[in-house]
Design a protein around this motif. Structure first.
Motif, PDB file in Angstrom:
ATOM      1  N   ILE A 108       0.862  -1.182   0.000  1.00 18.89           N
ATOM      2  CA  ILE A 108       0.000   0.000   0.000  1.00 18.89           C
ATOM      3  C   ILE A 108       0.899   1.232   0.000  1.00 18.89           C
ATOM      4  CG2 ILE A 108      -1.655   1.371   1.342  1.00 18.89           C
ATOM      5  CD1 ILE A 108      -2.843  -1.236   2.369  1.00 18.89           C
ATOM      6  N   VAL A 109       0.816   2.020  -1.059  1.00 20.37           N
ATOM      7  CA  VAL A 109       1.576   3.269  -1.165  1.00 20.37           C
ATOM      8  C   VAL A 109       0.587   4.411  -0.935  1.00 20.37           C
ATOM      9  CG1 VAL A 109       3.137   4.668  -2.564  1.00 20.37           C
ATOM     10  CG2 VAL A 109       3.100   2.170  -2.845  1.00 20.37           C
ATOM     11  N   VAL A 110       0.759   5.120   0.155  1.00 19.63           N
ATOM     12  CA  VAL A 110      -0.225   6.123   0.570  1.00 19.63           C
ATOM     13  C   VAL A 110      -0.392   7.214  -0.480  1.00 19.63           C
ATOM     14  CG1 VAL A 110      -0.781   7.834   2.336  1.00 19.63           C
ATOM     15  CG2 VAL A 110       0.189   5.610   2.990  1.00 19.63           C
ATOM     16  N   ALA A 111       0.711   7.646  -1.083  1.00 23.37           N
ATOM     17  CA  ALA A 111       0.627   8.700  -2.100  1.00 23.37           C
ATOM     18  C   ALA A 111      -0.292   8.299  -3.248  1.00 23.37           C
ATOM     19  CB  ALA A 111       2.025   9.028  -2.633  1.00 23.37           C
ATOM     20  N   GLN A 112      -0.239   7.045  -3.631  1.00 21.80           N
ATOM     21  CA  GLN A 112      -1.112   6.560  -4.710  1.00 21.80           C
ATOM     22  C   GLN A 112      -2.571   6.562  -4.266  1.00 21.80           C
ATOM     23  OE1 GLN A 112       0.413   2.736  -5.923  1.00 21.80           O
ATOM     24  NE2 GLN A 112       2.375   3.573  -6.609  1.00 21.80           N
ATOM     25  N   LEU A 113      -2.813   6.244  -3.003  1.00 17.77           N
ATOM     26  CA  LEU A 113      -4.189   6.222  -2.500  1.00 17.77           C
ATOM     27  C   LEU A 113      -4.831   7.601  -2.555  1.00 17.77           C
ATOM     28  CD1 LEU A 113      -3.987   4.008   0.727  1.00 17.77           C
ATOM     29  CD2 LEU A 113      -4.912   3.352  -1.492  1.00 17.77           C
ATOM     30  N   VAL A 114      -4.030   8.649  -2.271  1.00 16.49           N
ATOM     31  CA  VAL A 114      -4.592  10.000  -2.160  1.00 16.49           C
ATOM     32  C   VAL A 114      -4.267  10.872  -3.361  1.00 16.49           C
ATOM     33  CG1 VAL A 114      -4.594   9.907   0.359  1.00 16.49           C
ATOM     34  CG2 VAL A 114      -2.599  10.845  -0.824  1.00 16.49           C
ATOM     35  N   GLY A 115      -3.714  10.272  -4.419  1.00 22.80           N
ATOM     36  CA  GLY A 115      -3.499  10.996  -5.660  1.00 22.80           C
ATOM     37  C   GLY A 115      -2.353  11.989  -5.642  1.00 22.80           C
ATOM     38  N   LYS A 116      -1.296  11.700  -4.866  1.00 26.64           N
ATOM     39  CA  LYS A 116      -0.124  12.568  -4.828  1.00 26.64           C
ATOM     40  C   LYS A 116       1.029  11.919  -5.574  1.00 26.64           C
ATOM     41  CE  LYS A 116      -2.152  15.667  -2.312  1.00 26.64           C
ATOM     42  NZ  LYS A 116      -2.503  17.005  -2.858  1.00 26.64           N
ATOM     43  N   LYS A 117       1.935  12.771  -6.062  1.00 31.71           N
ATOM     44  CA  LYS A 117       3.033  12.279  -6.885  1.00 31.71           C
ATOM     45  C   LYS A 117       4.332  12.971  -6.504  1.00 31.71           C
ATOM     46  CE  LYS A 117       1.992  15.626 -10.556  1.00 31.71           C
ATOM     47  NZ  LYS A 117       1.141  16.432  -9.655  1.00 31.71           N
ATOM     48  N   SER A 118       5.400  12.566  -7.159  1.00 32.93           N
ATOM     49  CA  SER A 118       6.702  13.188  -6.951  1.00 32.93           C
ATOM     50  C   SER A 118       6.611  14.686  -7.218  1.00 32.93           C
ATOM     51  CB  SER A 118       7.729  12.553  -7.898  1.00 32.93           C
ATOM     52  OG  SER A 118       8.968  13.212  -7.809  1.00 32.93           O
ATOM     53  N   GLY A 119       7.148  15.477  -6.313  1.00 33.81           N
ATOM     54  CA  GLY A 119       7.083  16.928  -6.440  1.00 33.81           C
ATOM     55  C   GLY A 119       6.026  17.561  -5.563  1.00 33.81           C
ATOM     56  N   ASP A 120       5.018  16.775  -5.151  1.00 35.77           N
ATOM     57  CA  ASP A 120       4.015  17.269  -4.216  1.00 35.77           C
ATOM     58  C   ASP A 120       4.584  17.248  -2.799  1.00 35.77           C
ATOM     59  OD1 ASP A 120       2.072  17.611  -6.201  1.00 35.77           O
ATOM     60  OD2 ASP A 120       1.339  15.551  -5.979  1.00 35.77           O
ATOM     61  N   ASN A 121       3.973  18.015  -1.919  1.00 35.55           N
ATOM     62  CA  ASN A 121       4.365  17.968  -0.516  1.00 35.55           C
ATOM     63  C   ASN A 121       4.178  16.523  -0.024  1.00 35.55           C
ATOM     64  OD1 ASN A 121       4.623  18.154   2.284  1.00 35.55           O
ATOM     65  ND2 ASN A 121       3.379  19.999   2.457  1.00 35.55           N
ATOM     66  N   PRO A 122       5.251  15.860   0.430  1.00 38.31           N
ATOM     67  CA  PRO A 122       5.125  14.433   0.782  1.00 38.31           C
ATOM     68  C   PRO A 122       4.615  14.164   2.189  1.00 38.31           C
ATOM     69  CG  PRO A 122       7.397  15.115   1.041  1.00 38.31           C
ATOM     70  CD  PRO A 122       6.649  16.323   0.530  1.00 38.31           C
ATOM     71  N   HIS A 123       4.383  15.191   2.987  1.00 38.89           N
ATOM     72  CA  HIS A 123       3.980  14.982   4.390  1.00 38.89           C
ATOM     73  C   HIS A 123       2.476  14.720   4.468  1.00 38.89           C
ATOM     74  CE1 HIS A 123       7.683  17.465   4.372  1.00 38.89           C
ATOM     75  NE2 HIS A 123       8.046  16.584   5.289  1.00 38.89           N
ATOM     76  N   LEU A 124       2.077  13.619   3.862  1.00 38.49           N
ATOM     77  CA  LEU A 124       0.660  13.338   3.606  1.00 38.49           C
ATOM     78  C   LEU A 124      -0.130  13.069   4.877  1.00 38.49           C
ATOM     79  CD1 LEU A 124       1.290  10.899   0.614  1.00 38.49           C
ATOM     80  CD2 LEU A 124       0.911  13.370   0.508  1.00 38.49           C
ATOM     81  N   TRP A 125       0.519  12.589   5.921  1.00 38.72           N
ATOM     82  CA  TRP A 125      -0.170  12.218   7.161  1.00 38.72           C
ATOM     83  C   TRP A 125      -0.676  13.439   7.929  1.00 38.72           C
ATOM     84  CZ3 TRP A 125       4.865  11.862   5.845  1.00 38.72           C
ATOM     85  CH2 TRP A 125       5.793  12.606   6.579  1.00 38.72           C
ATOM     86  N   TYR A 126      -0.248  14.630   7.533  1.00 38.86           N
ATOM     87  CA  TYR A 126      -0.772  15.846   8.159  1.00 38.86           C
ATOM     88  C   TYR A 126      -2.039  16.347   7.474  1.00 38.86           C
ATOM     89  CZ  TYR A 126       2.736  16.762  11.719  1.00 38.86           C
ATOM     90  OH  TYR A 126       3.495  16.695  12.853  1.00 38.86           O
ATOM     91  N   ASP A 127      -2.454  15.696   6.427  1.00 38.82           N
ATOM     92  CA  ASP A 127      -3.740  16.020   5.808  1.00 38.82           C
ATOM     93  C   ASP A 127      -4.819  15.224   6.536  1.00 38.82           C
ATOM     94  OD1 ASP A 127      -6.008  16.313   4.226  1.00 38.82           O
ATOM     95  OD2 ASP A 127      -4.886  16.204   2.344  1.00 38.82           O
ATOM     96  N   PRO A 128      -5.802  15.890   7.148  1.00 36.94           N
ATOM     97  CA  PRO A 128      -6.829  15.150   7.895  1.00 36.94           C
ATOM     98  C   PRO A 128      -7.581  14.124   7.051  1.00 36.94           C
ATOM     99  CG  PRO A 128      -6.962  17.504   8.371  1.00 36.94           C
ATOM    100  CD  PRO A 128      -5.990  17.350   7.226  1.00 36.94           C
ATOM    101  N   ALA A 129      -7.547  14.278   5.738  1.00 40.60           N
ATOM    102  CA  ALA A 129      -8.271  13.346   4.877  1.00 40.60           C
ATOM    103  C   ALA A 129      -7.488  12.065   4.592  1.00 40.60           C
ATOM    104  CB  ALA A 129      -8.614  14.030   3.549  1.00 40.60           C
ATOM    105  N   THR A 130      -6.194  12.045   4.908  1.00 40.03           N
ATOM    106  CA  THR A 130      -5.351  10.918   4.499  1.00 40.03           C
ATOM    107  C   THR A 130      -5.600   9.647   5.301  1.00 40.03           C
ATOM    108  OG1 THR A 130      -3.577  12.322   3.631  1.00 40.03           O
ATOM    109  CG2 THR A 130      -2.960  10.106   4.317  1.00 40.03           C
ATOM    110  N   MET A 131      -5.558   9.721   6.614  1.00 40.88           N
ATOM    111  CA  MET A 131      -5.591   8.497   7.428  1.00 40.88           C
ATOM    112  C   MET A 131      -6.888   7.702   7.299  1.00 40.88           C
ATOM    113  SD  MET A 131      -2.763   7.673   8.557  1.00 40.88           S
ATOM    114  CE  MET A 131      -1.190   8.158   9.257  1.00 40.88           C
ATOM    115  N   PRO A 132      -8.053   8.342   7.166  1.00 44.46           N
ATOM    116  CA  PRO A 132      -9.243   7.521   6.912  1.00 44.46           C
ATOM    117  C   PRO A 132      -9.134   6.698   5.633  1.00 44.46           C
ATOM    118  CG  PRO A 132      -9.897   9.684   7.670  1.00 44.46           C
ATOM    119  CD  PRO A 132      -8.418   9.755   7.442  1.00 44.46           C
ATOM    120  N   VAL A 133      -8.520   7.261   4.607  1.00 43.46           N
ATOM    121  CA  VAL A 133      -8.327   6.531   3.345  1.00 43.46           C
ATOM    122  C   VAL A 133      -7.367   5.360   3.556  1.00 43.46           C
ATOM    123  CG1 VAL A 133      -7.488   6.699   0.968  1.00 43.46           C
ATOM    124  CG2 VAL A 133      -8.821   8.573   1.955  1.00 43.46           C
TER     125      VAL A 133
END
Length: 294
Positions: A108-133
């Protein structure tokens, strides 16, 4: 004779318990998470039916300086499920997975789950929408891998999703009070959460340079210092795991000019759940902003 029989029975009982314990351990789903906050979520969802190993654990170390070891590769080889961030935050994971072939391993690659890619801010766990996904994806895997315990996994997922409302509520309160308030940061670690709150985030070029370990321009440094000196920002958010000379310099200036500062980390502190970690930092931010008047 009676004593001998009783001793034999006790020995057999102990052996049986040991075998049962070994079997229970071997039946647990082996999971490796690159970051310990994803590991914590997996533990909350799987309980004692998962055996979770996390790679990045120390909140006192800069995760960008991490170097993989043979021990890490061995853990991956035996994992049934691997969870990692992606978006170039943990590029060593792709290399490790390439050389550590595991049979029937799910990734499971979290960036792929939430539609983020190289060059985007990688600190995805600080987005409240990330962990439920992430939680829903992990729970789906657990149910597929161990359908006999579906009801337990479903209940744990429901509990986790309900607990995330605490974070959402705090973000909503901060948004209602501080939307549009100018703030600054040494790195974009808190960026997604700052967006959710609705802050006006300043000095973003400086932050990107710090994150990418390049030198900010003289103009960007001067702009940052001016914001602090003239108190154009109401709080300084800094990454306490990456305290380079420039970060320390901005912290010193914030103290001199009485701009409140709030520490955030990239790694889950020991003894806290993901929810407790986020709540603690949001409460610290709320406290730092108490004196601000619209």
């Amino acid at each position: 004779m009676k004593n001998i029989l009783m001793a034999a029975a006790l020995l057999l009982g102990l052996c049986g318990a040991a075998v049962a314990q070994t079997q229970t351990q071997s039946q647990r789903i082996a999971v490796v998470a690159a970051e310990n906050f994803y590991a914590d979520v997996v533990k909350q969802l799987g309980g004692d039916r998962v055996q979770v190993t996390s790679i990045l654990n120390n909140p006192d170390e800069d995760p960008h300086l991490f170097e993989a070891s043979p021990k890490t590769a061995r853990a991956l080889q035996h994992a049934a499920l691997v969870v990692y961030n992606g978006a170039d935050y943990d590029p060593w994971m792709d290399k490790l997975l390439a050389v550590s072939k595991g049979e029937k391993r799910t990734t499971i690659v979290v960036a792929q789950l939430v539609g983020k890619k190289s060059g985007d801010n990688p600190h995805l766990w600080y987005d409240p929408a990330t962990m439920p996904v992430v939680a829903k994806a992990v729970s789906r895997y657990l149910v597929e891998a161990d359908p006999a315990h579906k009801s337990d996994y479903d209940a744990r997922l429901a509990t986790f999703l309900a607990s995330m409302k605490t974070i959402d509520n705090r973000v909503a309160v901060l948004n209602s009070h501080y939307k549009g308030v100018p703030v600054t940061a040494t790195e974009p670690v808190f960026g997604y959460m700052a967006d959710a709150i609705g802050f006006e985030m300043r000095n973003q070029r400086f932050q990107l340079a710090a994150m990418n370990e390049t030198e900010p321009s003289a103009a960007d440094i001067a702009a940052f210092e001016k914001d602090l000196r003239e108190r154009r920002v109401h709080v300084l958010i800094y990454n306490s795991q990456a305290t380079e000379a420039l970060t320390k310099r901005m912290l010193k200036l914030s103290q001199e000019w009485r701009v409140p500062s709030v520490s955030v980390t990239e790694t889950l502190p020991a003894g806290k759940t993901y929810q407790q970690w986020m709540t603690f930092q949001l409460d610290a931010l709320s406290g730092a902003l108490q004196g601000w008047q619209r």
